[in-house]
Scaffold this active site. Structure first.
Site, PDB file in Angstrom:
ATOM      1  N   GLU A 196       6.486   4.167   4.982  1.00 41.87           N
ATOM      2  CA  GLU A 196       6.675   5.228   5.909  1.00 41.87           C
ATOM      3  C   GLU A 196       8.049   5.657   6.060  1.00 41.87           C
ATOM      4  O   GLU A 196       8.421   6.356   6.808  1.00 41.87           O
ATOM      5  CB  GLU A 196       6.120   4.538   7.320  1.00 41.87           C
ATOM      6  CG  GLU A 196       7.082   3.824   8.010  1.00 41.87           C
ATOM      7  CD  GLU A 196       6.463   2.329   8.016  1.00 41.87           C
ATOM      8  OE1 GLU A 196       6.121   2.048   6.969  1.00 41.87           O
ATOM      9  OE2 GLU A 196       7.312   1.444   8.856  1.00 41.87           O
ATOM     10  N   ASN A 197       8.885   5.707   5.012  1.00 39.55           N
ATOM     11  CA  ASN A 197      10.322   6.054   5.140  1.00 39.55           C
ATOM     12  C   ASN A 197      10.315   7.530   5.831  1.00 39.55           C
ATOM     13  O   ASN A 197       9.377   8.367   5.296  1.00 39.55           O
ATOM     14  CB  ASN A 197      10.751   6.281   3.466  1.00 39.55           C
ATOM     15  CG  ASN A 197      10.454   4.998   2.808  1.00 39.55           C
ATOM     16  OD1 ASN A 197      10.748   3.983   2.971  1.00 39.55           O
ATOM     17  ND2 ASN A 197       9.617   5.094   1.616  1.00 39.55           N
ATOM     18  N   GLY A 257       0.660  -1.359  -0.048  1.00 34.03           N
ATOM     19  CA  GLY A 257      -0.140  -0.025   0.196  1.00 34.03           C
ATOM     20  C   GLY A 257       0.872   1.082  -0.106  1.00 34.03           C
ATOM     21  O   GLY A 257       0.855   2.098  -0.821  1.00 34.03           O
ATOM     22  N   GLU A 291       3.275  -2.133  13.599  1.00 33.02           N
ATOM     23  CA  GLU A 291       2.218  -2.324  12.687  1.00 33.02           C
ATOM     24  C   GLU A 291       0.822  -2.247  13.238  1.00 33.02           C
ATOM     25  O   GLU A 291      -0.115  -1.611  12.953  1.00 33.02           O
ATOM     26  CB  GLU A 291       2.433  -3.312  11.780  1.00 33.02           C
ATOM     27  CG  GLU A 291       3.449  -3.259  10.748  1.00 33.02           C
ATOM     28  CD  GLU A 291       3.435  -1.886   9.786  1.00 33.02           C
ATOM     29  OE1 GLU A 291       2.503  -1.347  10.005  1.00 33.02           O
ATOM     30  OE2 GLU A 291       4.302  -1.616   9.021  1.00 33.02           O
ATOM     31  N   HIS A 306       3.012   6.479  11.299  1.00 34.49           N
ATOM     32  CA  HIS A 306       4.408   5.640  11.726  1.00 34.49           C
ATOM     33  C   HIS A 306       5.573   6.508  12.018  1.00 34.49           C
ATOM     34  O   HIS A 306       6.623   6.133  12.622  1.00 34.49           O
ATOM     35  CB  HIS A 306       4.703   5.086  10.318  1.00 34.49           C
ATOM     36  CG  HIS A 306       4.452   3.626  10.361  1.00 34.49           C
ATOM     37  ND1 HIS A 306       4.267   2.556  11.266  1.00 34.49           N
ATOM     38  CD2 HIS A 306       3.870   2.721   9.065  1.00 34.49           C
ATOM     39  CE1 HIS A 306       3.950   1.366  10.866  1.00 34.49           C
ATOM     40  NE2 HIS A 306       3.547   1.541   9.517  1.00 34.49           N
ATOM     41  N   HIS A 331      -2.015   6.166   8.542  1.00 37.54           N
ATOM     42  CA  HIS A 331      -1.265   5.213   8.820  1.00 37.54           C
ATOM     43  C   HIS A 331       0.197   5.494   8.555  1.00 37.54           C
ATOM     44  O   HIS A 331       1.103   5.162   9.590  1.00 37.54           O
ATOM     45  CB  HIS A 331      -1.726   3.713   8.098  1.00 37.54           C
ATOM     46  CG  HIS A 331      -0.834   2.735   8.497  1.00 37.54           C
ATOM     47  ND1 HIS A 331      -1.193   1.639   9.366  1.00 37.54           N
ATOM     48  CD2 HIS A 331       0.461   2.240   7.959  1.00 37.54           C
ATOM     49  CE1 HIS A 331      -0.256   0.864   9.523  1.00 37.54           C
ATOM     50  NE2 HIS A 331       0.646   0.986   8.509  1.00 37.54           N
ATOM     51  N   GLU A 332       0.729   5.917   7.367  1.00 37.70           N
ATOM     52  CA  GLU A 332       2.129   6.057   7.041  1.00 37.70           C
ATOM     53  C   GLU A 332       2.490   7.367   7.968  1.00 37.70           C
ATOM     54  O   GLU A 332       3.665   7.555   8.635  1.00 37.70           O
ATOM     55  CB  GLU A 332       2.099   6.450   5.602  1.00 37.70           C
ATOM     56  CG  GLU A 332       1.746   5.146   4.733  1.00 37.70           C
ATOM     57  CD  GLU A 332       2.203   3.686   5.028  1.00 37.70           C
ATOM     58  OE1 GLU A 332       3.279   3.648   5.670  1.00 37.70           O
ATOM     59  OE2 GLU A 332       1.392   2.767   4.956  1.00 37.70           O
TER      60      GLU A 332
HETATM   61  N1  TRP Z   1       5.580  -0.660   6.502  1.00 36.26           N
HETATM   62  C1  TRP Z   1       4.512  -0.635   5.544  1.00 36.26           C
HETATM   63  C2  TRP Z   1       3.442  -0.222   6.009  1.00 36.26           C
HETATM   64  O1  TRP Z   1       2.782  -0.921   6.837  1.00 36.26           O
HETATM   65  C3  TRP Z   1       4.535  -1.844   4.740  1.00 36.26           C
HETATM   66  C4  TRP Z   1       5.183  -2.166   3.670  1.00 36.26           C
HETATM   67  C5  TRP Z   1       5.480  -1.174   2.306  1.00 36.26           C
HETATM   68  C6  TRP Z   1       6.013  -3.229   3.071  1.00 36.26           C
HETATM   69  N2  TRP Z   1       5.943  -1.873   1.259  1.00 36.26           N
HETATM   70  C7  TRP Z   1       6.491  -3.067   1.749  1.00 36.26           C
HETATM   71  C8  TRP Z   1       6.410  -4.302   3.657  1.00 36.26           C
HETATM   72  C9  TRP Z   1       7.191  -3.898   1.075  1.00 36.26           C
HETATM   73  C10 TRP Z   1       6.967  -5.433   3.133  1.00 36.26           C
HETATM   74  C11 TRP Z   1       7.522  -5.258   1.863  1.00 36.26           C
HETATM   75  O2  TRP Z   1       2.752   0.888   5.770  1.00 36.26           O
HETATM   76 ZN    ZN Z   2       2.377   0.104   8.446  1.00 38.06          ZN
END
Ligand code: TRP
Ligand code: ZN
Length: 873
Positions: free
Chosen positions: A265-266, A262, A321, A302, A298-299
């Site tokens: 959250e960098n 989806g 998560e 984070h 959500h992001e």
């Molecule tokens: N941390 C991301 C989220 O929960 C999840 C995520 C995004 C992810 N891209 C990914 C997990 C690729 C594994 C691989 O919002």
């Molecule tokens: Zn997440």
């Protein structure tokens, strides 16, 4: 078994890293064919006993290694990375390597998305960029310099603040970024490309100005405003509800078309699947708008729960998560309709998470054992994880929960923590004992509560006996009793609430269940009460209580908790679905008492009910939700019974449905909760009406709605109703939609899904034909999910066709995707690994399909893990 069989890692094997990296300077010379990466890391030895530095690295071409700027020869390349020998206690490590973004079809590491370059590093993608300590407990300050062609890549983005930029010869330019917050490498991001940018700003409550920037493909600016609104709402909400303020001067979101999940959250630079950014009324439905709100939230959330406090190791994934899903759920609930949001979330849990618990991939929210981490970004870790946080919230109440959050940040800000740390903060801040509760982190499976009651009229005494049992799961045979909060209410037949008390002491509505068997007594109960159980879905459990129809019909009308009203209707439907599935299997006629239909009729006619809640009560459970009431699933009978119920509703309530349909039309399209609710109710009525025997009336109605709609919500609802009920207008409308939208991938995803979920007998042939449609591509995960994912997951009757055609179609697709994109392949296989839930014939065909996949050359770890579990190898 050969020697390079993937091997599992165990949670209990965790050891602290021998080295850490405090600072890293990255220098990227970008091009899609070959990108050169120079990484200068400040390395510090933590374990005096070692002299060997082991770095992770995959698919990299090593050019050079320096230690303290001197070329270093004492190293070895291994299957999983690089070992450097005889290193000093503290040093600057420089590694130069090359990567090939253009060849990266797995979309992990640095890859090409359309005309842009972007990264995805969670969970273990950074090792596809450079050799590094690719683990979340190594936190470093990142500075990133990016050099690229300025015509092709006018925007060069990374985490933190932009501190310098410049021009070079040969049409090249560079930008320097610095992120002041130490972070694990999975939060690193880089984007290069040409975009349209929507800019805005946010003033934090301590009066700092934050620049907000949303980067979208050229021409998509008119679809980016909603995302900006959601972002500002998220920032404001996190301040007011969680006391959390943003910490950098800039926050960026980039929308890309090629993305495995989806969004991500960098730090300071969220990268999103364009599906969760782009929206305008003509192209996005109300559900899309709400999903964007949830994912943007959500992001953003984070930033504190995940980034400022991160995870010690990937087994702790639910730490960030589960908590962040809980936070985004609360965000949506606070901004919109709490009851509706709760019901939507519970439906997902029941349809998907309960299914996972009953599958070979069953695992606790904190897994014990992992072969491929990407396989554990699951509904269990995310959605059940959020339910576990929600139960803590229920046990503590908002105030103590927030005190727990504050203590958690006080203790762990800037570091990597564990689920135990989180629970301990909650316990210490609240003085509420969570020691038994913690079992939810380590025990998998769906607990079942069996409830019995009796009433003593003479003593006005009501007794509740509650038994709990968690059935064995594939990963864990022995289960212990859990601490389960069970929210209840008692009613008199006139609808009045009976206060809960015993011997003059008030009893809290949330009962604490700790043991296999618990008895609760209530006195001063003047008549045999009707009991509402599991109000607000206070725990992720299944319930067994022998309700009379009349009691459920009563609760549909009188329960004070909206979720409970909805749930009572679900229990009532589940009962008649079970009866009719059995009737269908024995070739007996179907039946539904008039009183049940009348109960739904009165929902439809109730003047005071929120239209959105009405819509949810009137929506029949999906075939996947229904499947979970059976040990052995009969997809054909479930499908037939569900359609029969729709036809019965449509015919018996035709006038009422039509009246409510007409009454809930909205004027101009607006995104607000009152209008969303009206459209939901109107389109739910249409969906049922589509099954009436008065085909021509409804065919005309649907055609009109489709033609007149000025928004995607209404046109898609019309089209969906036409397809699901197989109305005469469906093919004409489908081809009209294709003509109008075939240039737009995200809109065409809706069309692919409609075709893939059609009950028409030749749907599989259609799906196969659509693989060559001009808008389809096996390189784009969104297209794969909308066509193939929709067929295998949401068309169970045809995917599970008794001749095995669905299974072998999936084998063909997975054979291609296994190498191309293992993460996407691994998600698609899920419906095939649940062979034990089906009859022998189907199970045998599924076993054959899985066995065939196991023979593949270069089977990915992702698929290997699931197939071997499914075959119990
Ligand atoms: N941390 C991301 C989220 O929960 C999840 C995520 C995004 C992810 N891209 C990914 C997990 C690729 C594994 C691989 O919002
Ligand atoms: Zn997440």
């Amino acid at each position: 078994m050969n020697s390079n069989q993937p091997i599992a890692k165990y949670r209990l094997d965790y050891v602290k890293p021998d080295f850490t990296i405090t600072d890293i300077d990255l220098d990227f010379d970008l091009s899609p064919e070959i990108t050169t990466v120079v990484a200068r890391s400040h390395v510090i030895k933590k374990n005096a006993l070692v002299t060997k530095l082991v770095l992770d690295g995959e698919a990299l071409k090593l050019i050079a290694i320096n230690i303290d700027d001197i070329p270093w020869q004492d190293y070895k390349l291994t299957a999983t990375g690089l070992e450097i020998y005889s290193v000093p206690d503290q040093f600057v490590l420089t590694i130069i390597n090359e990567i090939k973004p253009i060849d990266n079809t797995a979309l992990e590491g640095l890859y090409v998305s359309g005309d842009a370059l972007c990264t995805q590093c969670e969970a273990e993608g950074f090792r596809h960029i450079t050799y590094y300590l690719d683990r979340p407990d190594v936190l470093a300050r990142f500075s990133t310099r990016i050099t690229a062609n300025k015509n092709q890549y006018p925007y060069l983005l990374s985490n933190g603040n932009r501190i310098a930029k410049g021009q070079l010869d040969n049409e090249r330019h560079w930008v320097q970024w610095q992120d002041p917050f130490p972070k694990p490498c999975y939060l690193f991001a880089l984007v290069a490309g040409d975009f349209d940018v929507l800019k805005d700003k946010f003033i934090t409550r301590s009066n700092r100005q934050v620049a907000l920037e949303i980067y979208v493909d050229k021409g998509n600016l008119d679809r980016s405003e909603w995302a900006m609104t959601c972002l500002k709402n998220s920032m404001r909400w996190d301040e007011s509800r969680f006391n959390l303020e943003y910490d950098l001067d800039i926050f960026m979101i980039v929308a890309v078309d090629f993305f495995n999940m989806g969004a991500m959250e960098n730090k300071g630079l969220n990268i999103f699947n364009s599906k969760y950014v782009l929206a305008k009324p003509e192209t996005a439905t109300d559900d899309d708008y709400l999903a964007i709100e949830a994912v943007i939230g959500h992001e953003y959330f984070h930033n504190w729960t995940g980034n400022r406090v991160t995870c010690q190791d990937w087994f702790q994934l639910s730490l960030k998560e589960g908590l962040t899903v809980f936070r985004d759920q609360e965000f949506s609930a606070d901004l919109g309709s709490r009851a509706v949001k709760r019901i939507d979330d519970v439906k997902i849990l029941r349809a998907v998470q309960f299914t996972e618990d009953a599958s070979p991939m069953a695992h606790p929210i904190r897994p014990e054992q992992v072969i491929e981490m990407n396989n554990f970004y699951t509904v269990t870790v995310y959605e059940k994880g959020a339910e576990v946080i929600r139960m803590i919230h229920t046990l503590l109440g908002e105030e103590k929960f927030q005190a727990g959050m504050a203590l958690y940040f006080q203790r762990h800000d800037g570091s990597a923590a564990t689920c135990d740390d989180f629970v301990k903060a909650m316990q210490d801040a609240s003085a509420i004992d969570l020691s038994h509760f913690k079992l939810w982190y380590s025990q998998s499976g769906t607990p079942e509560l069996t409830i019995n009651d009796d009433y003593d009229a003479d003593r006005q005494l009501y007794r509740l006996t509650i038994k709990q049992l968690t059935p064995a799961t594939q990963d864990q045979k022995d289960k212990q009793p859990l601490h389960i909060p069970l929210n209840i209410e008692l009613y008199k037949r006139d609808g009045k609430v009976i206060p809960l008390q015993y011997q003059a002491n008030a009893i809290h509505q949330v009962l604490n269940i700790h043991n296999d068997k618990e008895v609760f007594l209530f006195d001063n109960v003047s008549e045999r009460p009707i009991i509402a159980l599991l109000r607000d879905f206070s725990a992720p459990v299944k319930l067994h209580y022998d309700y009379q129809d009349s009691e459920l019909i009563f609760l549909m009308q009188y329960a004070t908790d909206a979720f409970n009203r909805y749930d009572s209707a679900q229990i009532l439907l589940a009962k008649y679905i079970a009866i009719n599935v059995s009737n269908h299997q024995q070739a007996k006629p179907m039946m539904l008492p008039e009183s049940v239909i009348d109960a739904f009729r009165s929902v439809l006619l109730s003047p005071s009910l929120d239209p959105a809640l009405m819509a949810q009560i009137l929506t029949l459970p999906s075939e996947n939700e229904i499947a979970n009431q059976f040990k052995v699933v009969d997809p054909d009978s479930i499908h037939v019974v569900r359609e029969w119920l729709l036809t019965t509703f449509a015919n018996d309530m035709f006038d009422e449905l039509l009246a409510v349909y007409r009454h809930n039309t909205t004027a101009l399209y607006q995104i607000d909760h009152v209008d969303i609710a009206k459209r939901a109710l109107k389109n739910t009525c249409l969906q049922i009406l589509a099954f009436t025997s008065q085909i021509h009336v409804v065919d005309k109605l649907i055609n009109e709605q489709y033609q007149q709609a000025d928004n995607m919500t209404d046109s898609l609802a019309a089209l969906n109703a036409a397809v699901k009920a197989q109305l005469p207008c469906k093919d004409r409308l489908l081809s009209d939609f294709d003509c109008r939208w075939n240039q737009d991938g995200l809109v065409m995803d809706k069309w692919f899904t409609l075709q893939a979920t059609s009950p028409q007998k030749d749907t599989l042939a259609r799906v196969k034909a659509l693989l060559t449609h001009r808008s389809f591509s096996l390189n784009n995960p969104n297209r794969i999910r909308s066509l193939i994912g929709a067929f295998v997951n949401n068309n169970p009757a045809l995917f599970h066709a008794i001749n095995g055609s669905g299974y072998f179609f999936l084998v063909e697709i997975l054979t291609e995707l296994n190498q191309k994109n293992p993460q996407v392949a691994s998600r698609l296989i899920d419906p095939l690994i649940r062979l034990k839930r089906y009859d022998e014939k189907r199970a045998e065909l599924m076993r054959q399909a899985l066995t065939q996949l196991l023979q593949l050359d270069n089977l990915s770890r992702d698929l290997y893990e699931k197939i071997t579990k499914a075959l119990e190898l």
